[in-house]
Structure formats: structure tokens, C-alpha cells
Design a protein around this motif. Structure first.
Motif, PDB file in Angstrom:
ATOM      1  N   VAL A 196     -36.737 -33.765  16.020  1.00  0.00           N
ATOM      2  CA  VAL A 196     -37.329 -32.536  15.516  1.00  0.00           C
ATOM      3  C   VAL A 196     -37.803 -31.663  16.673  1.00  0.00           C
ATOM      4  CG1 VAL A 196     -39.061 -31.598  13.989  1.00  0.00           C
ATOM      5  CG2 VAL A 196     -38.019 -33.775  13.467  1.00  0.00           C
ATOM      6  N   GLY A 197     -38.461 -32.295  17.645  1.00  0.00           N
ATOM      7  CA  GLY A 197     -39.089 -31.508  18.702  1.00  0.00           C
ATOM      8  C   GLY A 197     -38.118 -30.961  19.722  1.00  0.00           C
ATOM      9  N   ALA A 241     -39.555 -20.602  22.762  1.00  0.00           N
ATOM     10  CA  ALA A 241     -38.944 -21.890  22.469  1.00  0.00           C
ATOM     11  C   ALA A 241     -38.457 -22.552  23.743  1.00  0.00           C
ATOM     12  CB  ALA A 241     -37.798 -21.702  21.489  1.00  0.00           C
ATOM     13  N   ALA A 242     -37.764 -21.781  24.589  1.00  0.00           N
ATOM     14  CA  ALA A 242     -37.268 -22.347  25.834  1.00  0.00           C
ATOM     15  C   ALA A 242     -38.426 -22.841  26.688  1.00  0.00           C
ATOM     16  CB  ALA A 242     -36.459 -21.309  26.585  1.00  0.00           C
ATOM     17  N   LEU A 258     -37.348 -16.660  21.365  1.00  0.00           N
ATOM     18  CA  LEU A 258     -36.434 -17.384  22.247  1.00  0.00           C
ATOM     19  C   LEU A 258     -37.139 -17.789  23.530  1.00  0.00           C
ATOM     20  CD1 LEU A 258     -33.025 -15.571  21.973  1.00  0.00           C
ATOM     21  CD2 LEU A 258     -33.816 -17.612  20.858  1.00  0.00           C
ATOM     22  N   VAL A 299     -43.462 -25.265  18.335  1.00  0.00           N
ATOM     23  CA  VAL A 299     -42.443 -24.268  18.624  1.00  0.00           C
ATOM     24  C   VAL A 299     -41.801 -23.721  17.348  1.00  0.00           C
ATOM     25  CG1 VAL A 299     -40.663 -25.997  18.909  1.00  0.00           C
ATOM     26  CG2 VAL A 299     -40.443 -23.838  20.066  1.00  0.00           C
ATOM     27  N   TYR A 300     -41.807 -24.519  16.291  1.00  0.00           N
ATOM     28  CA  TYR A 300     -41.132 -24.065  15.075  1.00  0.00           C
ATOM     29  C   TYR A 300     -41.796 -22.844  14.464  1.00  0.00           C
ATOM     30  CZ  TYR A 300     -37.888 -27.798  15.046  1.00  0.00           C
ATOM     31  OH  TYR A 300     -36.863 -28.616  15.396  1.00  0.00           O
ATOM     32  N   VAL A 331     -40.074 -26.089  25.143  1.00  0.00           N
ATOM     33  CA  VAL A 331     -39.239 -27.270  25.303  1.00  0.00           C
ATOM     34  C   VAL A 331     -39.237 -27.723  26.758  1.00  0.00           C
ATOM     35  CG1 VAL A 331     -36.888 -28.099  25.145  1.00  0.00           C
ATOM     36  CG2 VAL A 331     -37.830 -26.787  23.291  1.00  0.00           C
ATOM     37  N   HIS A 345     -31.274 -21.939   7.164  1.00  0.00           N
ATOM     38  CA  HIS A 345     -31.917 -22.777   6.144  1.00  0.00           C
ATOM     39  C   HIS A 345     -31.403 -24.203   6.238  1.00  0.00           C
ATOM     40  CE1 HIS A 345     -32.993 -19.125   3.420  1.00  0.00           C
ATOM     41  NE2 HIS A 345     -33.575 -19.117   4.591  1.00  0.00           N
ATOM     42  N   PHE A 377     -38.059 -35.404   9.032  1.00  0.00           N
ATOM     43  CA  PHE A 377     -39.460 -35.741   8.789  1.00  0.00           C
ATOM     44  C   PHE A 377     -39.585 -36.855   7.770  1.00  0.00           C
ATOM     45  CE2 PHE A 377     -41.304 -31.967  10.772  1.00  0.00           C
ATOM     46  CZ  PHE A 377     -42.368 -32.615  11.352  1.00  0.00           C
ATOM     47  N   ILE A 435     -40.573 -19.930  16.514  1.00  0.00           N
ATOM     48  CA  ILE A 435     -39.145 -19.596  16.445  1.00  0.00           C
ATOM     49  C   ILE A 435     -38.791 -19.104  15.043  1.00  0.00           C
ATOM     50  CG2 ILE A 435     -38.191 -21.855  15.872  1.00  0.00           C
ATOM     51  CD1 ILE A 435     -36.140 -21.456  18.000  1.00  0.00           C
ATOM     52  N   ILE A 436     -39.422 -19.706  14.034  1.00  0.00           N
ATOM     53  CA  ILE A 436     -39.149 -19.238  12.669  1.00  0.00           C
ATOM     54  C   ILE A 436     -39.713 -17.831  12.480  1.00  0.00           C
ATOM     55  CG2 ILE A 436     -39.659 -19.644  10.239  1.00  0.00           C
ATOM     56  CD1 ILE A 436     -39.587 -22.597  10.821  1.00  0.00           C
ATOM     57  N   LEU A 488     -31.323 -25.053  16.286  1.00  0.00           N
ATOM     58  CA  LEU A 488     -31.781 -23.844  15.607  1.00  0.00           C
ATOM     59  C   LEU A 488     -31.481 -22.615  16.473  1.00  0.00           C
ATOM     60  CD1 LEU A 488     -33.240 -23.324  12.982  1.00  0.00           C
ATOM     61  CD2 LEU A 488     -35.383 -23.391  14.180  1.00  0.00           C
ATOM     62  N   PHE A 489     -31.724 -22.788  17.756  1.00  0.00           N
ATOM     63  CA  PHE A 489     -31.406 -21.762  18.741  1.00  0.00           C
ATOM     64  C   PHE A 489     -29.982 -21.291  18.590  1.00  0.00           C
ATOM     65  CE2 PHE A 489     -33.104 -21.064  23.165  1.00  0.00           C
ATOM     66  CZ  PHE A 489     -34.378 -20.873  22.726  1.00  0.00           C
ATOM     67  N   TRP A 529     -37.412 -15.334  14.099  1.00  0.00           N
ATOM     68  CA  TRP A 529     -36.140 -15.124  13.411  1.00  0.00           C
ATOM     69  C   TRP A 529     -36.354 -14.422  12.071  1.00  0.00           C
ATOM     70  CZ3 TRP A 529     -33.800 -17.001   8.903  1.00  0.00           C
ATOM     71  CH2 TRP A 529     -32.430 -16.707   8.811  1.00  0.00           C
ATOM     72  N   LEU A 554     -39.597 -17.663   4.832  1.00  0.00           N
ATOM     73  CA  LEU A 554     -39.812 -18.161   6.188  1.00  0.00           C
ATOM     74  C   LEU A 554     -40.849 -17.324   6.912  1.00  0.00           C
ATOM     75  CD1 LEU A 554     -36.240 -19.123   7.349  1.00  0.00           C
ATOM     76  CD2 LEU A 554     -38.062 -20.553   6.487  1.00  0.00           C
ATOM     77  N   ASN A 594     -36.971 -12.320   6.081  1.00  0.00           N
ATOM     78  CA  ASN A 594     -36.770 -13.435   5.174  1.00  0.00           C
ATOM     79  C   ASN A 594     -38.147 -13.857   4.666  1.00  0.00           C
ATOM     80  OD1 ASN A 594     -36.430 -16.072   4.176  1.00  0.00           O
ATOM     81  ND2 ASN A 594     -34.556 -16.279   5.366  1.00  0.00           N
ATOM     82  N   VAL A 606     -34.579 -28.050  17.741  1.00  0.00           N
ATOM     83  CA  VAL A 606     -34.953 -26.740  18.273  1.00  0.00           C
ATOM     84  C   VAL A 606     -33.736 -26.079  18.910  1.00  0.00           C
ATOM     85  CG1 VAL A 606     -36.318 -25.565  20.010  1.00  0.00           C
ATOM     86  CG2 VAL A 606     -37.337 -27.362  18.682  1.00  0.00           C
ATOM     87  N   LEU A 651     -43.899 -29.781  17.803  1.00  0.00           N
ATOM     88  CA  LEU A 651     -43.468 -29.055  16.613  1.00  0.00           C
ATOM     89  C   LEU A 651     -43.962 -27.617  16.619  1.00  0.00           C
ATOM     90  CD1 LEU A 651     -44.041 -31.713  13.867  1.00  0.00           C
ATOM     91  CD2 LEU A 651     -41.965 -31.074  15.015  1.00  0.00           C
ATOM     92  N   PHE A 674     -37.534 -11.623  18.051  1.00  0.00           N
ATOM     93  CA  PHE A 674     -36.572 -12.674  18.344  1.00  0.00           C
ATOM     94  C   PHE A 674     -36.597 -13.019  19.829  1.00  0.00           C
ATOM     95  CE2 PHE A 674     -32.077 -14.250  18.550  1.00  0.00           C
ATOM     96  CZ  PHE A 674     -32.363 -15.410  17.863  1.00  0.00           C
ATOM     97  N   MET A 713     -29.156 -19.620  15.320  1.00  0.00           N
ATOM     98  CA  MET A 713     -29.719 -18.284  15.215  1.00  0.00           C
ATOM     99  C   MET A 713     -28.948 -17.288  16.076  1.00  0.00           C
ATOM    100  SD  MET A 713     -33.764 -18.846  15.292  1.00  0.00           S
ATOM    101  CE  MET A 713     -34.679 -19.446  13.902  1.00  0.00           C
ATOM    102  N   LEU A 756     -33.201 -25.943   8.894  1.00  0.00           N
ATOM    103  CA  LEU A 756     -34.588 -26.231   8.522  1.00  0.00           C
ATOM    104  C   LEU A 756     -34.650 -27.398   7.533  1.00  0.00           C
ATOM    105  CD1 LEU A 756     -35.959 -22.611   8.300  1.00  0.00           C
ATOM    106  CD2 LEU A 756     -36.361 -24.292  10.074  1.00  0.00           C
TER     107      LEU A 756
END
Lengths: 239, 338, 479
Positions: A62-63, B151-152, B148, B128-129, B155, A29, A39, B132-133, A70-71, B136, B83, B80, A67, B126, B144, A74, A32
């Protein structure tokens, strides 16, 4: 009026989400909220007329950066309860240092006067009718080219460092060499033979590629001497 | 009437109308893209595809939509909640707001901003979010893994997309999408920048997680990847997001390389057709290639995917960027813009 | 659009050439499939020498729209930095072979670090200052963690990185305050704006304090010294040797230039601070080193103390003081490089030794090494006629001339205390029971140790060229 309203909305969300970054219980969180903060910062840039910076902030932070962040958050199972224990313990000291800094800053800022012109040059700096991006480009590649290139060197060092400290060539990993795969000829992998009907192939054993260059042996680990022998038998038998 | 549209309330109404004028066709197109995909794949595989609901199966998308709406949205107990529900909305929302800057004809965009390319790039990075969210928040191993991977992947391919965009914009001299299209009046950029066009298109496949780069959802290995726990409308939103992103990627390809709304030659039979139709036709062509690729190529292995992105596309696009800049400077073709 | 002649871009040719060499060696090392550490190191030393020649032949002036300045001060510092980087690479040759650190990135990182230090020496804008510092620091963080399979080394790198990032944060905060309250980041404009010290706002002073704090971290002056012993101990020894010489020189040069040029008129404001930091460093350096048994930790405290002495020269705030700083830095570089060459030679049956007690009876088993180490220890203790004495002499004279009697007296007292642990090492080597002999030492270490020992010993015979150059360099800052 709308611009002022937007400014206060974005600024309030920015500060609120920044506070949430440090106070959220769940680290994911936190990240995020950090993204939300980015932003809103980008939105503030937009309001100030710095559209290029706003977009770059979103793209880079952000991009890409967030990321990866976050990786990591997590994947690492960070024990935040333990970290919070330390937080509780050092809270008084930290608060005291923060308070002292705050008082100092207050003393410092109390004597701060804005120039009357400052308010007018605050927004949309630089020459009008030249786009923001072009203005930045002109400055970065002329006046500040030295700094630009030095920053490039800093990034190069960071890259070398990351590779030096983490890349481990285990030596036993098998790599795909696409060129070699494509260059492979059917003759290398197939034996064409005529079999008499009702005889079967039971006596011939398993058939495997006949010719392989020595360095290719690593690419095809399933091959061993035993099978070579079987091939030889197979060929001999066929002749 | 004209005065009304200059009051702030009028501007608001106008913007909403403009937005609707873009979003509704996009959503309809998206709905029919799902049908088109099934039809094209069926044709490639010598089948008929959906043909029961309505004439030639034309009402199939609506049947699907109703089915999705009717189903129950299941939220796994370990997930969650916030999310988990946010992720599909984010994916879909991002796919839609990117359309704000797409010019369908000369000056026909909701927002004609100076940094249109960067806006598109930012929005697409963006995407990717959502994934990834979702991965998760599902609290599931497969989800997950899928997240992953994706996301990789996204990017990695963004880097070469970025270089391709930079190459285009040094040929244009502006970050405005309208200017990008207008700069292609003499020749579409897919001709002089052909290799970059190919790289952009392939990276676009990877960026939208489409086959042959659909490792994020590779159903044969990790069931459905990040989407495995999603059902009903939440799943539908991902689905919508993916297809809207495909259309967006096609629109970007069209604007950056295929001359946007411009006809191929500015002569009689071609310039009779209005610009927006050209634009749509080009998008449809790109979408067809998307589906064609899906019907033709096997899925990449993960290491191959990363190798292609970092060791082939990235150096190549970098070299081509430097080459393009060099040619432009030495031939004096550098666009001079204020 | 750009008029290249007004940029004076040729001023940065040494930096540009060295970066290009670094990148070329990097590409060569990455593409050359076979073992390339030794070859890359040799090429790096060659590149550093070529750069040194370019530095000597380069002209003075201001380039890149005021971002970059070449003068005799920067030339002096750059030469010193180049020499100590070259010594650092040579010292690492043999160590890397033994400890399995043969990686071509090592010399490349040292070269890029050197580029950063050269930029620091020439910085005439707060942004240049920061970028140079960051280039240098980032390379050092990586080098400190270079032995990545050893926990100690990784820990040292990480610790240095985290604390260094904090210091960079302080520095940046200070820079932003200075910029906010004065409206410029260029040294010359700051100097003009601050020519009337009464007009300096408190915010600006706070900014200067933060900048001093950030830079004090880099020269490991008290109270920003906490990282030094751990990082010195954990990092691979050649890296420690390098870290103790060139970056200290560059950071000190940066501090001197930043205090002298833009904030020269605010001398009374920052002088107090520098005096305090200097006294604390000298005291801690001499007292904390007494109990150390690990020679690398001992050297860490010793370096804190030496930085304290050097700061006396800055606190004096005169050309004579700066001359003392420069001379002290030169003597310090050679003493330090030589001592570390001796420490790296402490190897028995292939294993590195780091305890002071391991040196016992060295005079009987390896008289050459013992003699060299004795020279360095005498010099560090400040015993004439070795260079260490002359460095302290110039510094203390400057302090006395500026009326900083307290500082000079404390300096002399702490040198006497410090002499205890330097002399203890000599006692261990010459009067204790002999252990088994060290492994035969390689030529590279003999070279570095020998050159340093000769310089340290015979400097007093020919001091004129160095003193003259330091004098000229110091004149630039305090005319």
C-alpha cells in the motif's frame, strides 16, 4: 465469535473490492479498490496472528507499490474504452478457459481432505511465546538464507534493468556541485572598488566574476567572452 | 466494577474512553500548535503575531475554527466528488489513528502491540494517499503537480526513515514501542545514534511536507499545491491533518530517540516530574524545532530535495545501519530477546 | 544459534563468487568514468572461467537445509552454462561496438543471469527452482530490450517479459498446488511422498502439469513457443545467441531434474505430456522454418525443433535418455553459438544483415565463414560425422530402448524435413550469385566460430570424455 465475524467482514470486503478492481470503469478507482483489497488482506493476516506480515503488506504494497501504480495510472491517459472493446471480444474465450479451470479445480478439490490437526495449526503457527517477527527472522536468516540472498540478487537485477533501460544521460543537463559552490571565495565573484562620487558606473559596463576555473564554465552559462572583455575593460579602467 | 471492564461491552467502553483520552489532548494541542507556530514565527520575524482574540490571542484557534465551519465548501464542477471529499478525511483520519500505539507513559498506550514501530511506519506511509487523491480528484493542474511532487517526496524519504527505524530496532531488539523507550533507560538513542537522529528529524520534515520541504504546497510556485481547490471544512481537515502529523512525527522522534517519558537522568529533581509531562515537554521541543526550521531556512529546490533523499540520506543511513549492526555484533551488545 | 557447518554453505561457493564478481564489476563500471565495456567484458569472462574452475573443484552434497544440491549432474550443467555464457560475452564484444551498445551492464547482467542458471542447475527445492528461474529470466528480459532505442528490441523485451511473467505465474500456481497437496517443496521429500504413484492426488498432477507448462515456456517448446520467433528476431543478435544457448540448457536441466527427482515415480503421468510436447515441437520446428527468410527467425524455429528432440530423451525416462539429453545440449550449445557468431559476422558497410539471401555466394567472398556455417548447418541437420548427428543418435537410441518407437520415427522424419532448410542455406552460400563481400570480421567472432566449428567437427574422434561425464551425470537422476 467476534473473530469469526471480523473474518467474514474482512473477507467479504476483500472479495468485493477485488471484484471492483477488475470491473470499475475508472482505472484510478480500480487502483483504489486494489488498495482496499490490500488492507483487508492485511486485516486477515492480523486475524491469523501474522502481525508482521500484515504490517509489511501495508508498508510495501500500500505504502510504496500502489502509490507508484496510482502515479502511473493517473499520468497515463489509458483509453479504457478501447481496452474494453478487446475485453468484449475475448470475453467468450476467456469465460470458457475460466470455466474449464474452475471445473478442473472443483474436481481436484472434491477429493481434498483436511487433516484433523490442520485446523488447530492454522492460526498462530510456530512456537508460542516467541513473537511472530522473531520467528520469521530466525527462519529467513538460517534455513532460508540462500533463498533470501537469491531474492536479493533478483531485486538487484531488476534495479540494474530499470536503470539500463531508462536512464539517459543527455550530457547537456547542468548539475549542481554543492561542494564547488561552497568552496567559492568572495574574491572569485566580487570586485571591490572605490568609486568617486557623482561619477556613476555607466562606463564600467556590467561586472561579472573575474576568475573561474575552466571546468566551472559549464555551471555558469551566463558567462561569455563578451563579458570577460567588459571585465578586463573595467579592471583596466580602474587601474 | 472491575468485572464489568472485562466483559466485551466493558472493553469497548474502556477503549473508547482511552481513545478519547488521547485524541482530545492531541486535537487541543494541534489547535494551539497553530497559534504557537504563528507566535514563534512572529517572534523570529520581530512581530507580535495574533494578539486580538482573547488574552494574548489565546482564543485565536477557536476563532479560526468557527470561521472555517461557517464558510461554504466548494466542490469544483470537474472534480470527482467522492474522492474529493474522501481525501481530506483520509488525511485527518490517518493522522489520528496512528496515535493508537503511542505510549505516553510506561504501558499507557491504547494498543500495546508487538509491531508498534511497523504500525507507525505503515500509517505514516499511507499519508501520501490523502495528498495524491486530493490532487487527482481536484481536476486541476496545480493540484496535480503538488500531489505528484508530494508523492515522490514522501516515498523517497520513507526509505531513509525506514532504515533509521531499523537501526533503532536492532538496538532495541523489539518492535514494541514500550520496549523501545525502556531500552533507552541508560542512554537516549539520540546520543549513540546522533547522525540517525538528525536524518530522522529532517526526513520527518520532508515526510510531513513541512518547510523547507514544503514543495507540495509551495505557494509561490504552484499556489497551494494539492490544497488549491479546497475550502472551508475540507481545507480545515487537511490543515488539522498536517499539524496532527507534525505532533505525531515529534512523538515518534521522542519515542525513538529522546527516551519517551523517561527523564534525562534518573535522579532527584528530574524523576519528580511525572513521565507524561516529560513526554509532552519533549514533543513541544521537537515542535519548536519544526517551527524554528520553518522560520530560518529557504525552501529546497526539487532536484536538491531528491538528491538529498536518495544520494545523501539513503546511502548514509544504510552505511550507518550496517555499522551499527556490526558494532553490536562484535561488541556482543546485541539485545537478546525472545 | 546458526550452525554453519550443518548448512554446508561451501557448496554454493561458485555461485557466491560469481555474484561477488558481478557486483564488483558493476561497481567498477559505475565508478570508472571512462569507457569500460571492453574491460568489464574481459573481466566477466575471467570471472566465468574462475567460477568454472571452482565448479570443477567443488564437492558434491546437499546444502542449505536441502535447498541446494551439488552432484555431477549440476556440475555438468553448470560447466556448460558457464562456457556458453562466456561465448555469449565474447560474441557481443564487436557487435556492441558497432551498434552503440557499449555499456558495462551487459556483461554484468549476463553474469547475474548465469548465477540464476547455476542456481537452477542445483535446485533441489521448488522455491530454489523458482528463484533461480526468475533471476535468469529477469536478466534476459532486460538483455532482450537492451538496444532500447530500437523499437524491435524494446518490443522483444516487453513481449518476452509479459509472456514470461505469465509463465512464471503458471509455474507458481503449479508449485502452490504441489505444495498444497503434498505438504512439501523439497525434492527428496516429494519423492518419498510420491513413492507410491497410486496415492498421488489429482491436484498434484494438475500442479505438475502447470510446472511443466511454465518450464516448457522457458525452453520454448510447443505450445508455449509463440514468443520465440519475435523475441529472437527483435533482440540484439548477441543476446539472441546467448538466449538460445545457456538459458535453454538451464531450463532443460531444471525440467529434467524436476521430473526425474521428485516426480520420478510418476513417470507414466508426465511421460504422455512430454511426448506430446516433444512431437509438436519437432513438427513445428521443422515445418514452420521452411518459409522463413530472416535467419534469426529461422534459428528460432530451429531451436524449437531442437528442444523437441531433447525432450525425447526426457520422455524416455531412463539414465540413457538423460545421457542423450546432456550430450544433445552440449552439441546444441556449440552449434548455436557458432551459427550466431557467423550471423553476427554478416555485416556489410557497417550494417547488420539478417536475410538468408544476404548469404548468397558467400563461398566466393569469404570461404572461411562459409565453411564454418556449412559445418554448423550440416550438424544441425544431423549429418554425420558432425556433432548434431551424434546428439540425435544418442537420443533416438534411448527412445528405442524405452520402446518409444513412434517418437523416434517422428524424430527421424522431422530431421529429414528440417534438413531441407539447413541445406538450403548451404546451397545459397555455395551456388548462388555472389554479392559484395562482408566487412572484415573481428577476431572475437572468428574465435567463437572457430572453436565451435572445431568442436562440432572433431567431436566424433574423442567422444569418450563427454559421453562418460554425461553418463555419470545421468546416473545421479536415474540410478
Amino acid at each position: 465469535m467476534i473473530a469469526a465475524l471480523a473474518f467474514y467482514v474482512f473477507a467479504a470486503i476483500l472479495i468485493g473490492s477485488a471484484a471492483m478492481v477488475v470491473s470499475a470503469r475508472n482505472p484510478v478507482h480500480s487502483v483504489l479498490f486494489l488498495i482496499l483489497a490490500f488492507f483487508n488482506a492485511a486485516a486477515l493476516f492480523l486475524l491469523a496472528g501474522a502481525e508482521f506480515l500484515a504490517m509489511i503488506l501495508v508498508i510495501v504494497y500500500v505504502g510504496a507499490v500502489a502509490v507508484l501504480f496510482l502515479f502511473v495510472v493517473m499520468m497515463l491517459d489509458v483509453d479504457f474504452a478501447a481496452l474494453r472493446g478487446g475485453f468484449q471480444r475475448y470475453l467468450p474465450v476467456g469465460l470458457m478457459v475460466g470455466l474449464v479451470l474452475l471445473i478442473e479445480l472443483g474436481l481436484v478439490l472434491s477429493g481434498w481432505k483436511f487433516l484433523p490437526e490442520a485446523a488447530s495449526i492454522r492460526f498462530a503457527p510456530g512456537v508460542s511465546n516467541v513473537s511472530n517477527t522473531a520467528q520469521l527472522g530466525r527462519l529467513i536468516y538460517t534455513d532460508y538464507v540462500f533463498l533470501f540472498q537469491s531474492a536479493g540478487l533478483v531485486l538487484l537485477v531488476a534495479m540494474i534493468g530499470a536503470i539500463v533501460l531508462t536512464l539517459r544521460d543527455k550530457g547537456d543537463s547542468r548539475r549542481q556541485v554543492i561542494a564547488r559552490q561552497i568552496a567559492r571565495d568572495p574574491n572569485h565573484t566580487m570586485v571591490m572598488m572605490n568609486l568617486a562620487s557623482h561619477v556613476g558606473t555607466k562606463d564600467l559596463g556590467y561586472l561579472r566574476p573575474t576568475e573561474t576555473e575552466p571546468e566551472e564554465a559549464g555551471d555558469m552559462p551566463e558567462q561569455d567572452h563578451h563579458e570577460h572583455a567588459a571585465q578586463d575593460v573595467a579592471r583596466g579602467g580602474h587601474h | 466494577m472491575a468485572a464489568f471492564f472485562h466483559t466485551s461491552f466493558g472493553i469497548l467502553i474502556l477503549t473508547v474512553l482511552q481513545a478519547l483520552a488521547i485524541i482530545v489532548p492531541v486535537l487541543l494541542g494541534m489547535a494551539y500548535l497553530t497559534l504557537a507556530e504563528r507566535k514563534v514565527l512572529a517572534a523570529i520575524q520581530l512581530r507580535k503575531g495574533p494578539n486580538m482574540v482573547g488574552p494574548f490571542g489565546l482564543f485565536q484557534p477557536f476563532a479560526d475554527a468557527i470561521k472555517m465551519l461557517m464558510k461554504e465548501t466548494i466542490i469544483p464542477s470537474g472534480a470527482n466528488r467522492v474522492l474529493f471529499l474522501l481525501a481530506p478525511m483520509l488525511t485527518f483520519g490517518l493522522a489520528v489513528i496512528a496515535w493508537a500505539v503511542i505510549p505516553v507513559n510506561d504501558g499507557w498506550g491504547i494498543a500495546d502491540i508487538n509491531v508498534g514501530i511497523l504500525y507507525l511506519f505503515a500509517i505514516s506511509s499511507l499519508g501520501v494517499y490523502g495528498i495524491i487523491i486530493a490532487g487527482w480528484a481536484s481536476n486541476s493542474k496545480y493540484a496535480f503537480f503538488g500531489a505528484l511532487r508530494s508523492a515522490a517526496q514522501m516515498v523517497s524519504y520513507e526509505v531513509s526513515i525506514g532504515f533509521v527505524m531499523v537501526t533503532v530496532l536492532i538496538c532495541v531488539g523489539s518492535l514494541n514501542l514500550n520496549d523501545v523507550v525502556l531500552a533507552q533507560r541508560t542512554v537516549w538513542f539520540c546520543v549513540p545514534l546522533f547522525p540517525m537522529f538528525i536524518i530522522f528529524f529532517i526526513s520527518g520534515l520532508a515526510e510531513t511536507n513541512r518547510s523547507p520541504f514544503d514543495l507540495a504546497e509551495g505557494e509561490s510556485e504552484i499556489v497551494a499545491g494539492f490544497m488549491v481547490e479546497y475550502s472551508a471544512m475540507t481545507f480545515a481537515l487537511f490543515f488539522l491533518g498536517e499539524y496532527t502529523n507534525m505532533i505525531l512525527m515529534s512523538a515518534m522522534t521522542t519515542i525513538l530517540f529522546l527516551g519517551g517519558w523517561l527523564p534525562p537522568f534518573d535522579i532527584a529533581p528530574f524523576n519528580w516530574i511525572p513521565g507524561p509531562l516529560w513526554f509532552v515537554a519533549k514533543i513541544m521541543f521537537c515542535l519548536f524545532v519544526f517551527i524554528w526550521v520553518r522560520g530560518t531556512f529557504p525552501r529546497f529546490r526539487y532536484d536538491q530535495l531528491m538528491r538529498l533523499g536518495w544520494k545523501v540520506f539513503l546511502p548514509f543511513s544504510l552505511i550507518w545501519l550496517v555499522l551499527t549492526a556490526g558494532v553490536l555484533v562484535f561488541m556482543g551488545w546485541l539485545p537478546h530477546v525472545v | 544459534m546458526t550452525n554453519w557447518t550443518t548448512m554446508n554453505w561451501t557448496l554454493a561457493i561458485p555461485e557466491i563468487v560469481l555474484s561477488c564478481f558481478a557486483m564488483a564489476i558493476l561497481v567498477f563500471g559505475a565508478l570508472w568514468k571512462r569507457e569500460s565495456f571492453r574491460m568489464c567484458s574481459m573481466m566477466a569472462v575471467g570471472a566465468l572461467l574462475v567460477t568454472a574452475m571452482l565448479v570443477v573443484s567443488n564437492s558434491s552434497g546437499i546444502g542449505y537445509r536441502g535447498l541446494f544440491t551439488n552432484d555431477s549432474f549440476s556440475g555438468f550443467i553448470k560447466l556448460l552454462v558457464l562456457v556458453s555464457s562466456a561465448l555469449g560475452i565474447i560474441v557481443s564484444l564487436d557487435y556492441a561496438e558497432h551498434e552503440n551498445l557499449r555499456r558495462f551492464e551487459f556483461p554484468v547482467l549476463i553474469m547475474l543471469c548465469t548465477v540464476g542458471m547455476m542456481i537452477m542447475a542445483s535446485a533441489s527445492n521448488l522455491m530454489t527452482l523458482y528463484l533461480g528461474l526468475e533471476l535468469q529470466s529477469l536478466a534476459i528480459y532486460v538483455l532482450a530490450a537492451f538496444a532500447r532505442d530500437q523499437l524491435r528490441s524494446s518490443e522483444a523485451g516487453l513481449k518476452y517479459f509479459v509472456l514470461g511473467a505469465l509463465a512464471s505465474g503458471l509455474l507458481l500456481y503449479g508449485i502452490s498446488l504441489i505444495y498444497g497437496f503434498s505438504g512439501s517443496m523439497a525434492f527428496d521429500r516429494l519423492a518419498t511422498a510420491l513413492s507410491d504413484p497410486t496415492k498421488a492426488s489429482p491436484g498434484l498432477i494438475v500442479g505438475i502439469v502447470f510446472v511443466i507448462a511454465g518450464l516448457a515456456f522457458k525452453i520454448s517448446a510447443v505450445p508455449f513457443h509463440m514468443w520465440t520467433p519475435d523475441v529472437y528476431e527483435g533482440a540484439p543478435t548477441p543476446v539472441t545467441s546467448f538466449m538460445g544457448t545457456a538459458p535453454k540448457v538451464a531450463a532443460m536441466a531444471l525440467l529434467v531434474r524436476a521430473m526425474a527427482t521428485p516426480f520420478g515415480h510418476l513417470l507414466p503421468q508426465w511421460q504422455q505430456l512430454i511426448v506430446l510436447v516433444s512431437i509438436a515441437s519437432m513438427l513445428l520446428g521443422s515445418l514452420a522454418a521452411i518459409g522463413q527468410t530472416n535467419i534469426k527467425r529461422l534459428m528460432a524455429y530451429s531451436s524449437i525443433g531442437h528442444m523437441g528432440y531433447t525432450l525425447i530423451g526426457l520422455a524416455a525416462g531412463t539414465a540413457v535418455g538423460i545421457r542423450g539429453v546432456l550430450i544433445y545440449l552440449v552439441t546444441y550449445v556449440f552449434m548455436n553459438a557458432g551459427t550466431f557468431a557467423c550471423i553476427i559476422a554478416m555485416r556489410r558497410r557497417g550494417r547488420m544483415l539478417e536475410k538468408v539471401s544476404d548469404l548468397s555466394g558467400l563461398a566466393k567472398t569469404d570461404p572461411g565463414l562459409a565453411a564454418a556455417l556449412m559445418i554448423f548447418m550440416f550438424s544441425m541437420a544431423g549429418i554425420p560425422p558432425f556433432t548434431g548427428f551424434w546428439g540425435k543418435y544418442f537420443i533416438f537410441t534411448a527412445a528405442v530402448q524405452s520402446g518409444l518407437w513412434t517418437l523416434a520415427v517422428i524424430g527421424v522424419l522431422t530431421s529429414v524435413i528440417g534438413a531441407y532448410y539447413y541445406l538450403r542455406i548451404i546451397k545459397v552460400m555455395y551456388f548462388d550469385e555472389a554479392h559484395e563481400a562482408f566487412d572484415p570480421r573481428p577476431g572475437s567472432l572468428t574465435f567463437v566460430g572457430g572453436v565451435s566449428a572445431i568442436f562440432t567437427t572433431v567431436f566424433f574422434l574423442f567422444p569418450a570424455p563427454l559421453v562418460g561425464a554425461a553418463e555419470a551425470a545421468a546416473r545421479v537422476l536415474f540410478g
